[in-house]
Design an enzyme around this catalytic site. Structure first.
Site, PDB file in Angstrom:
ATOM      1  N   LYS A 144       0.878  -1.190   0.000  1.00  0.00           N
ATOM      2  CA  LYS A 144       0.000   0.000   0.000  1.00  0.00           C
ATOM      3  C   LYS A 144       0.910   1.234   0.000  1.00  0.00           C
ATOM      4  CE  LYS A 144      -3.065   3.133   1.700  1.00  0.00           C
ATOM      5  NZ  LYS A 144      -2.175   4.146   2.242  1.00  0.00           N
ATOM      6  N   GLY A 158      -3.529   3.512  13.641  1.00  0.00           N
ATOM      7  CA  GLY A 158      -3.721   2.915  12.316  1.00  0.00           C
ATOM      8  C   GLY A 158      -3.564   1.406  12.379  1.00  0.00           C
ATOM      9  N   GLY A 159      -2.544   0.959  13.104  1.00  0.00           N
ATOM     10  CA  GLY A 159      -2.298  -0.479  13.232  1.00  0.00           C
ATOM     11  C   GLY A 159      -3.465  -1.173  13.886  1.00  0.00           C
ATOM     12  N   GLU A 217       3.913  -3.380  13.504  1.00  0.00           N
ATOM     13  CA  GLU A 217       5.061  -2.774  14.202  1.00  0.00           C
ATOM     14  C   GLU A 217       4.679  -1.330  14.450  1.00  0.00           C
ATOM     15  OE1 GLU A 217       7.948  -4.148  15.158  1.00  0.00           O
ATOM     16  OE2 GLU A 217       7.366  -6.122  14.439  1.00  0.00           O
ATOM     17  N   GLU A 239       3.292   7.830  23.233  1.00  0.00           N
ATOM     18  CA  GLU A 239       4.351   8.154  22.280  1.00  0.00           C
ATOM     19  C   GLU A 239       4.061   9.529  21.675  1.00  0.00           C
ATOM     20  OE1 GLU A 239       4.244   6.541  18.318  1.00  0.00           O
ATOM     21  OE2 GLU A 239       6.406   6.347  18.195  1.00  0.00           O
ATOM     22  N   SER A 248       1.484   3.886  12.847  1.00  0.00           N
ATOM     23  CA  SER A 248       0.982   4.384  14.125  1.00  0.00           C
ATOM     24  C   SER A 248       0.191   3.310  14.869  1.00  0.00           C
ATOM     25  CB  SER A 248       0.082   5.593  13.877  1.00  0.00           C
ATOM     26  OG  SER A 248      -1.025   5.202  13.092  1.00  0.00           O
ATOM     27  N   CYS A 308      10.869   5.064  15.593  1.00  0.00           N
ATOM     28  CA  CYS A 308      10.079   4.256  16.530  1.00  0.00           C
ATOM     29  C   CYS A 308      10.942   3.810  17.707  1.00  0.00           C
ATOM     30  CB  CYS A 308       9.504   3.042  15.818  1.00  0.00           C
ATOM     31  SG  CYS A 308      10.756   2.090  14.965  1.00  0.00           S
TER      32      CYS A 308
HETATM   33  P1  NAP Z   1       0.394   5.730   9.827  1.00  0.00           P
HETATM   34  O1  NAP Z   1      -0.172   7.085   9.739  1.00  0.00           O
HETATM   35  O2  NAP Z   1      -0.288   4.752  10.731  1.00  0.00           O
HETATM   36  O3  NAP Z   1       0.438   5.186   8.322  1.00  0.00           O
HETATM   37  C1  NAP Z   1       0.927   3.903   7.954  1.00  0.00           C
HETATM   38  C2  NAP Z   1       0.101   3.365   6.787  1.00  0.00           C
HETATM   39  O4  NAP Z   1      -1.139   2.843   7.290  1.00  0.00           O
HETATM   40  C3  NAP Z   1      -0.269   4.384   5.737  1.00  0.00           C
HETATM   41  O5  NAP Z   1      -0.260   3.774   4.462  1.00  0.00           O
HETATM   42  C4  NAP Z   1      -1.683   4.753   6.116  1.00  0.00           C
HETATM   43  O6  NAP Z   1      -2.412   5.184   4.990  1.00  0.00           O
HETATM   44  C5  NAP Z   1      -2.240   3.448   6.637  1.00  0.00           C
HETATM   45  N1  NAP Z   1      -3.315   3.636   7.614  1.00  0.00           N
HETATM   46  C6  NAP Z   1      -3.198   4.209   8.830  1.00  0.00           C
HETATM   47  N2  NAP Z   1      -4.390   4.177   9.469  1.00  0.00           N
HETATM   48  C7  NAP Z   1      -5.268   3.575   8.636  1.00  0.00           C
HETATM   49  C8  NAP Z   1      -6.658   3.241   8.733  1.00  0.00           C
HETATM   50  N3  NAP Z   1      -7.372   3.525   9.833  1.00  0.00           N
HETATM   51  N4  NAP Z   1      -7.244   2.620   7.681  1.00  0.00           N
HETATM   52  C9  NAP Z   1      -6.518   2.328   6.551  1.00  0.00           C
HETATM   53  N5  NAP Z   1      -5.208   2.629   6.420  1.00  0.00           N
HETATM   54  C10 NAP Z   1      -4.575   3.238   7.441  1.00  0.00           C
HETATM   55  O7  NAP Z   1       1.908   5.762  10.327  1.00  0.00           O
HETATM   56  P2  NAP Z   1       3.076   6.808   9.915  1.00  0.00           P
HETATM   57  O8  NAP Z   1       2.728   8.165  10.375  1.00  0.00           O
HETATM   58  O9  NAP Z   1       3.437   6.604   8.507  1.00  0.00           O
HETATM   59  O10 NAP Z   1       4.316   6.291  10.762  1.00  0.00           O
HETATM   60  C11 NAP Z   1       4.685   6.839  12.002  1.00  0.00           C
HETATM   61  C12 NAP Z   1       4.475   5.800  13.108  1.00  0.00           C
HETATM   62  O11 NAP Z   1       5.109   4.582  12.732  1.00  0.00           O
HETATM   63  C13 NAP Z   1       5.099   6.176  14.440  1.00  0.00           C
HETATM   64  O12 NAP Z   1       4.197   5.886  15.467  1.00  0.00           O
HETATM   65  C14 NAP Z   1       6.328   5.286  14.530  1.00  0.00           C
HETATM   66  O13 NAP Z   1       6.736   5.015  15.857  1.00  0.00           O
HETATM   67  C15 NAP Z   1       5.844   4.060  13.824  1.00  0.00           C
HETATM   68  N6  NAP Z   1       6.946   3.259  13.299  1.00  0.00           N
HETATM   69  C16 NAP Z   1       7.147   2.018  13.816  1.00  0.00           C
HETATM   70  C17 NAP Z   1       8.207   1.249  13.383  1.00  0.00           C
HETATM   71  C18 NAP Z   1       8.452  -0.108  13.969  1.00  0.00           C
HETATM   72  O14 NAP Z   1       9.231  -0.851  13.408  1.00  0.00           O
HETATM   73  N7  NAP Z   1       7.834  -0.465  15.073  1.00  0.00           N
HETATM   74  C19 NAP Z   1       9.068   1.740  12.374  1.00  0.00           C
HETATM   75  C20 NAP Z   1       8.821   3.004  11.841  1.00  0.00           C
HETATM   76  C21 NAP Z   1       7.741   3.744  12.311  1.00  0.00           C
HETATM   77  P3  NAP Z   1      -3.392   6.446   5.019  1.00  0.00           P
HETATM   78  O15 NAP Z   1      -2.595   7.613   5.512  1.00  0.00           O
HETATM   79  O16 NAP Z   1      -3.864   6.530   3.618  1.00  0.00           O
HETATM   80  O17 NAP Z   1      -4.449   6.112   6.008  1.00  0.00           O
END
Ligand code: NAP
Length: 492
Positions: free
Chosen positions: A154, A213-214, A233, A357, A210, A270
Site C-alpha cells: 500500500k 492505524g495499526g 510494528e 508516544e 501508528s 520508533c
Molecule cells: P500511519 O499514519 O499509521 O500510516 C501507515 C500506513 O497505514 C499508511 O499507508 C496509512 O495510509 C495506513 N493507515 C493508517 N491508518 C489507517 C486506517 N485507519 N485505515 C486504513 N489505512 C490506514 O503511520 P506513519 O505516520 O506513517 O508512521 C509513524 C508511526 O510509525 C510512528 O508511530 C512510529 O513510531 C511508527 N513506526 C514504527 C516502526 C516499527 O518498526 N515499530 C518503524 C517506523 C515507524 P493512510 O494515511 O492513507 O491512512
C-alpha cells in the site's frame, strides 16, 4: 499532505493487482532457495543503481535529508542481501525428518517430515518515517519475498513522488531476474488499503506505522470471515534507566548521547528514547535543560507536525510536568524540540498522559529518589520495542536487579547503549509486547521471514514425491534435524 496528489487505485486496477499476486504465489513458492535468493539480490542491485534518482524524490517528500536517505537506500539493499543469504542457507525452512520407527515408545510411528512453506500473497503497509527501509520495499517486503510470498504494498500518502519510481525499480528488478509476473504490486488510497486487508487472496499483513492505524487494520484483519495474521510494528516509548552509580560516573556523557539519540531524524524514530529515568539529585535534568538543541526542525508532513504540537502542548500545561527546554509550538511541519521533566511519584496518577508516544523531537526526563522507586516504575510501563539500562559496570547491583525486570517489557534490552539504530543481522529482534507491536515476531533481521511461513507435516509420502527440502538425499544441502539430530552437526 505534500501538495502532490496520488490517485487512488481503481477497482479494476485493484482486481488486476490482486489477481496477479494470487497467480504468482504457486510459482514463486516453488522456486528453489537459490533462485529466490537471486531475485532478492537483483532488487538490492536495482536500488543501488537508481539510488541517485530515488533519493531526491524521497527528500522532496520527507525532508529527511540526502545523507540520511542515501544511508537508508544502502540499508534497504543490505536487507535484501541478508535475506538472500538466509534463503540460501536454508535453516529457515526448519526441515525436520522423523523416519518411521516400528519400535516407538508408544508403538509404531509413521515417517513424518515437517517444514515451513509460504503463506501466499502478503499485504505490506510501510511507514512514512523510513521511506525506503520501512517503505514499499522495506523489511516486510524483503522478508515476505524471501519466504516465497508475492507482495501487494500500500502506497503511503506521504510519499507521492517516491512511490511510483521506487515501486518500478523493485518490479523491474524482480522481472529481469525471472520472478513470476505479479510477484510485486502496489495499490494506493485509504480505501484500497482497507480493501487489501479484507481481500480473501491476502494471507497475512505486515504493517509499520501508528498505534491507532495499526489497531484499526488489525481489527479488520481479525474480523474477516477467514482471519489472517496481522504483524503490526507500532509506536514505542523505549524507556532508558540510568542507575545512581552510572549517573555519578558519567551523567554528562549519558545526557549528551541521549540528546543525540532523541534528535535523530527529528525524533521520528520508533526507537527514539521517549523516557529517560535519572536520579533526582544527579543534576542530569539540569544538564538536559542546558545542552538541548531547540532549533526548529522539519517533520515529515503537516499532520505529524500538528499532532506533535498538540501532544507536547497538552504536556506543557500538565500539572505534573515542567518544560526543560524548547517550546510546544510550530507552523505546519516546522516545530521546536521539547524536553520535559516529571517525577516517578507522578507516574501512577497520570500514566496514560505522561507515557503516550509523542512522535517527533520530544522526550520526557523522569526523576527518581532511590533505586527502589526506580524499580517500582517498571510495573507502570507498557510494552516497548526496547528498554535500556545505563550502568557503572557489570558489578553495578542496581543495573543487575533491573535487567530481569526489563526483559518482560521489551523486545530488545540494551546495556550502556541507545535504541536508535537497528542492526540488520541474524540475531536482531525488532518487536516487543503490545502496544509496541501486535505480534511476537521481529520485523528486522533474518527471522522476520517466520511471519510469512506456515508449518506443514508430510506423513508416509514416497521420497520421490516429497519437497526437495525433505527428500532423503537432501538435494538442497540444507541443515535439517533427522531423527532428533541436527545434520550437518553445528560447529562446536
Ligand atoms: P500511519 O499514519 O499509521 O500510516 C501507515 C500506513 O497505514 C499508511 O499507508 C496509512 O495510509 C495506513 N493507515 C493508517 N491508518 C489507517 C486506517 N485507519 N485505515 C486504513 N489505512 C490506514 O503511520 P506513519 O505516520 O506513517 O508512521 C509513524 C508511526 O510509525 C510512528 O508511530 C512510529 O513510531 C511508527 N513506526 C514504527 C516502526 C516499527 O518498526 N515499530 C518503524 C517506523 C515507524 P493512510 O494515511 O492513507 O491512512
Amino acid at each position: 499532505m505534500s501538495g502532490v496528489e496520488q490517485p487512488s487505485t481503481s477497482p479494476a486496477e485493484f482486481e488486476q493487482v490482486l489477481e496477479s499476486a494470487a497467480a504468482a504465489a504457486p510459482a514463486l513458492g516453488a522456486m528453489s532457495p537459490g533462485e529466490r535468493a537471486r531475485l532478492l539480490r537483483a532488487v538490492a542491485a536495482g536500488l543501488r543503481a537508481r539510488r541517485d534518482e530515488l533519493v531526491p524524490l524521497a527528500d522532496a517528500d520527507s525532508a529527511l535529508g540526502e545523507a540520511r536517505l542515501v544511508g537508508e537506500v544502502e540499508r534497504t539493499a543490505v536487507q535484501f542481501e541478508m535475506f538472500a543469504e538466509a534463503v540460501d542457507e536454508g535453516s529457515w525452512l526448519e526441515a525436520v525428518i522423523d523416519r518411521a520407527n516400528p519400535e516407538g515408545p508408544l508403538g509404531p510411528q509413521p515417517d513424518l517430515r515437517r517444514m515451513l512453506v509460504p503463506l501466499g500473497p502478503v499485504a505490506v503497509f510501510g511507514a512514512s518515517n523510513f521511506p525506503f527501509a520501512f517503505g514499499l520495499a522495506g523489511g516486510d517486503t524483503a522478508s515476505a519475498l524471501a519466504a516465497g510470498c508475492p507482495v501487494v504494498a500500500k502506497v503511503h500518502p506521504a510519499q507521492p513522488r517516491l512511490s511510483g519510481p521506487y515501486a518500478e525499480v523493485v518490479a523491474k528488478s524482480l522481472a529481469a531476474a525471472g520472478a513470476p509476473e505479479g510477484t510485486f504490486g502496489v495499490v494506493s488510497g485509504l480505501e484500497s488499503g482497507r480493501a487489501l486487508v479484507m481481500d480473501p487472496r491476502i494471507t497475512a499483513v505486515g504493517f509499520t506505522g501508528s498505534t491507532s492505524g495499526g489497531r484499526a487494520l488489525a481489527d479488520l484483519a481479525a474480523g474477516r470471515p477467514s482471519p489472517v495474521p496481522f504483524y503490526g510494528e507500532l509506536g514505542s516509548l523505549n524507556p532508558v534507566f540510568v542507575t545512581p552509580a552510572a549517573a555519578a560516573a558519567r551523567g554528562e556523557g549519558i545526557v549528551r548521547d541521549y540528546l543525540a539519540s532523541v534528535g535523530l531524524g527529528a525524533g521520528q524514530f520508533c526507537t527514539k528514547p521517549g523516557l529517560l529515568l535519572v536520579p533526582e539529585d544527579s543534576g542530569m535534568a539540569e544538564i538536559v535543560a542546558a545542552e538541548a538543541d531547540t532549533a526548529p526542525v522539519t517533520l515529515l508532513h503537516d499532520g505529524i507536525g500538528d499532532a506533535y504540537v498538540d501532544g507536547t502542548r497538552a504536556l506543557a500545561t500538565h500539572p505534573a510536568v515542567r518544560i526543560l527546554a524548547g517550546a510546544p509550538e510550530g507552523d505546519g511541519r516546522t516545530v521546536r524540540p521539547v524536553l520535559a521533566r516529571t517525577t516517578i511519584a507522578e507516574l501512577a496518577g497520570f500514566r496514560d498522559e505522561l507515557l503516550a508516544e509523542r512522535f517527533g523531537p520530544f522526550s520526557l526526563v523522569m526523576t527518581y529518589r532511590d533505586a527502589d522507586e526506580l524499580r517500582s516504575a517498571v510495573a507502570l510501563l507498557e510494552g516497548s520495542l526496547t528498554a535500556g539500562v545505563h550502568a557503572a559496570g557489570p558489578d553495578d547491583g542496581d543495573a543487575a536487579a533491573l535487567l530481569p525486570l526489563l526483559a518482560p517489557l521489551a523486545g530488545r534490552v540494551l546495556w550502556n547503549s541507545w535504541p536508535t539504530g537497528v542492526a540488520v543481522t541474524w540475531a536482531q529482534h525488532h518487536g516487543g509486547p503490545h502496544p509496541s507491536t501486535t505480534s511476537i515476531h521481529t520485523s528486522v533481521g533474518a527471522t522476520a521471514m517466520r511471519r510469512f511461513l506456515r508449518p506443514i507435516a508430510y506423513q508416509s509420502i514416497p521420497d520421490a514425491l516429497l519437497p526437495a527440502a525433505l527428500a532423503d538425499a537432501n538435494p538442497l544441502g540444507i541443515p535439517r534435524r533427522v531423527d532428533g539430530v541436527l545434520t550437518p552437526e553445528p560447529p562446536a
